[in-house]
Design an enzyme around this catalytic site. Structure first.
Site, PDB file in Angstrom:
ATOM      1  N   LYS A 113     -43.412  46.417  54.956  1.00 13.40           N
ATOM      2  CA  LYS A 113     -43.668  47.751  55.749  1.00 13.40           C
ATOM      3  C   LYS A 113     -45.469  47.439  55.029  1.00 13.40           C
ATOM      4  CE  LYS A 113     -39.401  49.344  55.850  1.00 13.40           C
ATOM      5  NZ  LYS A 113     -38.648  49.871  55.490  1.00 13.40           N
ATOM      6  N   LYS A 193     -32.897  38.419  59.730  1.00 12.44           N
ATOM      7  CA  LYS A 193     -31.130  38.976  59.621  1.00 12.44           C
ATOM      8  C   LYS A 193     -31.408  40.334  60.484  1.00 12.44           C
ATOM      9  CE  LYS A 193     -33.240  43.177  56.512  1.00 12.44           C
ATOM     10  NZ  LYS A 193     -33.212  43.963  55.690  1.00 12.44           N
ATOM     11  N   LYS A 196     -31.959  47.515  61.442  1.00 15.57           N
ATOM     12  CA  LYS A 196     -31.762  48.740  61.818  1.00 15.57           C
ATOM     13  C   LYS A 196     -33.119  48.692  62.707  1.00 15.57           C
ATOM     14  CE  LYS A 196     -32.078  51.021  58.141  1.00 15.57           C
ATOM     15  NZ  LYS A 196     -31.257  50.388  57.014  1.00 15.57           N
TER      16      LYS A 196
HETATM   17  P1  TYM Z   1     -30.021  49.876  54.275  1.00 15.71           P
HETATM   18  O1  TYM Z   1     -29.051  51.460  54.183  1.00 15.71           O
HETATM   19  O2  TYM Z   1     -30.541  48.788  54.408  1.00 15.71           O
HETATM   20  O3  TYM Z   1     -27.808  49.361  54.369  1.00 15.71           O
HETATM   21  C1  TYM Z   1     -27.501  49.802  53.354  1.00 15.71           C
HETATM   22  C2  TYM Z   1     -26.417  48.157  53.268  1.00 15.71           C
HETATM   23  O4  TYM Z   1     -26.080  47.214  54.328  1.00 15.71           O
HETATM   24  C3  TYM Z   1     -26.602  45.635  53.663  1.00 15.71           C
HETATM   25  N1  TYM Z   1     -27.376  44.921  54.635  1.00 15.71           N
HETATM   26  C4  TYM Z   1     -26.914  43.975  55.206  1.00 15.71           C
HETATM   27  N2  TYM Z   1     -25.902  43.379  55.268  1.00 15.71           N
HETATM   28  C5  TYM Z   1     -25.813  41.643  55.389  1.00 15.71           C
HETATM   29  N3  TYM Z   1     -25.983  41.271  56.955  1.00 15.71           N
HETATM   30  C6  TYM Z   1     -27.196  42.833  57.441  1.00 15.71           C
HETATM   31  N4  TYM Z   1     -27.917  42.224  58.418  1.00 15.71           N
HETATM   32  C7  TYM Z   1     -27.518  43.375  56.632  1.00 15.71           C
HETATM   33  N5  TYM Z   1     -28.366  44.584  56.992  1.00 15.71           N
HETATM   34  C8  TYM Z   1     -28.163  45.088  55.824  1.00 15.71           C
HETATM   35  C9  TYM Z   1     -27.810  46.211  52.754  1.00 15.71           C
HETATM   36  O5  TYM Z   1     -28.110  45.200  51.946  1.00 15.71           O
HETATM   37  C10 TYM Z   1     -26.806  47.539  52.020  1.00 15.71           C
HETATM   38  O6  TYM Z   1     -26.228  47.115  51.168  1.00 15.71           O
HETATM   39  N6  TYM Z   1     -32.679  50.389  49.866  1.00 15.71           N
HETATM   40  C11 TYM Z   1     -30.402  50.380  50.324  1.00 15.71           C
HETATM   41  C12 TYM Z   1     -30.251  51.709  50.061  1.00 15.71           C
HETATM   42  C13 TYM Z   1     -30.081  51.848  48.606  1.00 15.71           C
HETATM   43  C14 TYM Z   1     -29.400  51.867  47.562  1.00 15.71           C
HETATM   44  C15 TYM Z   1     -29.268  52.646  46.617  1.00 15.71           C
HETATM   45  C16 TYM Z   1     -28.540  50.480  48.097  1.00 15.71           C
HETATM   46  C17 TYM Z   1     -30.350  53.275  48.339  1.00 15.71           C
HETATM   47  N7  TYM Z   1     -29.930  53.563  46.646  1.00 15.71           N
HETATM   48  C18 TYM Z   1     -28.418  52.019  45.569  1.00 15.71           C
HETATM   49  C19 TYM Z   1     -27.799  50.250  46.392  1.00 15.71           C
HETATM   50  C20 TYM Z   1     -27.454  51.144  45.274  1.00 15.71           C
HETATM   51  C21 TYM Z   1     -31.336  50.188  51.522  1.00 15.71           C
HETATM   52  O7  TYM Z   1     -32.282  50.204  52.714  1.00 15.71           O
HETATM   53  O8  TYM Z   1     -30.177  49.932  52.533  1.00 15.71           O
END
Ligand code: TYM
Length: 325
Positions: A113, A193, A196
């Protein structure tokens, strides 16, 4: 013996896709058996990219509702909105004083980003707040997709640094990723990947999609040269991606699917995959429709109250250790 603690978070987009479902949310649900589980809708993280307040408001609520529909059980898990527990932000400040600029600059998600116009302090500090989310609960394990591995590495580094400097406080949390589906790929480009933020709706299947929408998206999914159905990420990334989704959502081993569809042609295989994906998601869609908005709000309010108590207890020790009591 106390159960080990699990923490994870998800951004409040509301319309979760199957990548997040397979990569993370299925483990969120499964880990409720045997672990103490804490899950958070990370609304503060969502503010680091341009957004509309009305969308965030709606997205938080829809996300909470979807998490309940997926199977997060408020009787067994603590579920709340990050912004309602200000201790996350307080710990994030403290951890920020231990985080090196070099390491933060190397974070892949920050670099992605990283066009100058979109950069802000929030997006740079994003992984530090994520570390605080996890450490404020002294979590032992974090179920996420593979894309979060680097942020978890940073979390362990910050925990270690804090422990060395101020005395043992935080466990070093391990990353839990599924064996199959840790990185679900885009349907329109199986080398990146599923995400969203991809401008094309056809690149992802949403949990909320109807069977018809799923069938259309899978049918149009980019597949590979040749005609054979084979699980091989080198030569058949498109088919391998669909095989992973098929396998996880139908709960059938990949080798079994490969032998069944090896010579059936992509059309037949895709139709079967789409049906299995739609069937796997159907109970969640139904549960989502059946949930009551007031009930969802009530669960989230109760969760925040409990989470605040716990986080405050943890922060009392942290404040003492760092010298601000
Ligand atoms: P976020 O909201 O982007 O995604 C949520 C979860 O989904 C997983 N994920 C995927 N897994 C497999 N294939 C994909 N294409 C795919 N897209 C998304 C992500 O790995 C995630 O587990 N930074 C985190 C949010 C967060 C968080 C935390 C996670 C904030 N604080 C503390 C764990 C612990 C995020 O952006 O997730």
């Amino acid at each position: 013996m106390d159960r080990k603690r699990v923490f994870s978070g998800i951004q409040p987009t509301g319309d979760f896709h199957v990548g997040s479902f397979v990569g993370a949310l299925m483990n969120w649900v499964a880990l409720q058996e045997g672990y103490e589980t804490i899950y958070c809708v990370v609304d503060l993280h969502a503010m680091t990219v341009p957004y509309q307040a009305a969308d965030l408001r709606a997205g938080r609520h829809e996300s909470a509702r979807m998490l309940l529909a997926v199977g997060v059980d408020p009787e067994r898990s603590l579920l709340y909105y990050q912004s309602e527990v200000p201790q996350h932000v307080e710990l994030s400040w403290i951890l920020g004083t231990l985080a090196g600029l070099g390491q933060l600059e190397r974070m892949t998600q920050f670099k992605e980003k990283s066009d100058r116009a979109r950069q802000n302090l929030g997006i740079f500090a994003y992984p530090v707040l994520q570390a605080a989310d996890i450490l404020v609960h002294k979590a032992h394990a974090v179920p996420v997709g593979e894309d979060q591995a680097q942020h978890l590495e940073l979390t362990r580094d910050l925990a270690q640094r804090f422990n060395t400097r101020f005395g043992d406080e935080f466990p070093l949390p391990e990353t839990i990723t599924p064996k199959i589906g840790a990185r679900i790929m885009s349907l329109t480009d199986p080398t990146s990947k599923m995400s969203k933020s991809d401008p094309s709706d056809r690149s992802r299947i949403l949990i909320k999609d109807s069977p018809d929408q799923i069938a259309k998206k899978v049918k149009a999914a980019v597949t590979d040269a040749g005609t054979g159905v084979d699980y091989d990420w080198e030569t058949k990334p498109g088919i391998s991606n669909l095989l992973e989704l098929f396998s996880v959502l139908a709960n059938r081993p990949i080798p079994e699917l490969v032998s069944e569809y090896a010579d059936s042609g992509y059309g037949v295989f895709k139709a079967a995959a789409a049906e299995a994906i739609a069937d796997g998601l159907a109970p969640i869609r139904e549960a989502y429709e059946g949930l009551d908005d007031a009930e969802v709000a009530e669960v989230m309010a109760r969760g925040a109250a409990t989470a605040r108590d716990r986080a405050e207890t943890a922060m009392k020790t942290v404040r003492e250790k760092v010298g601000i009591v």
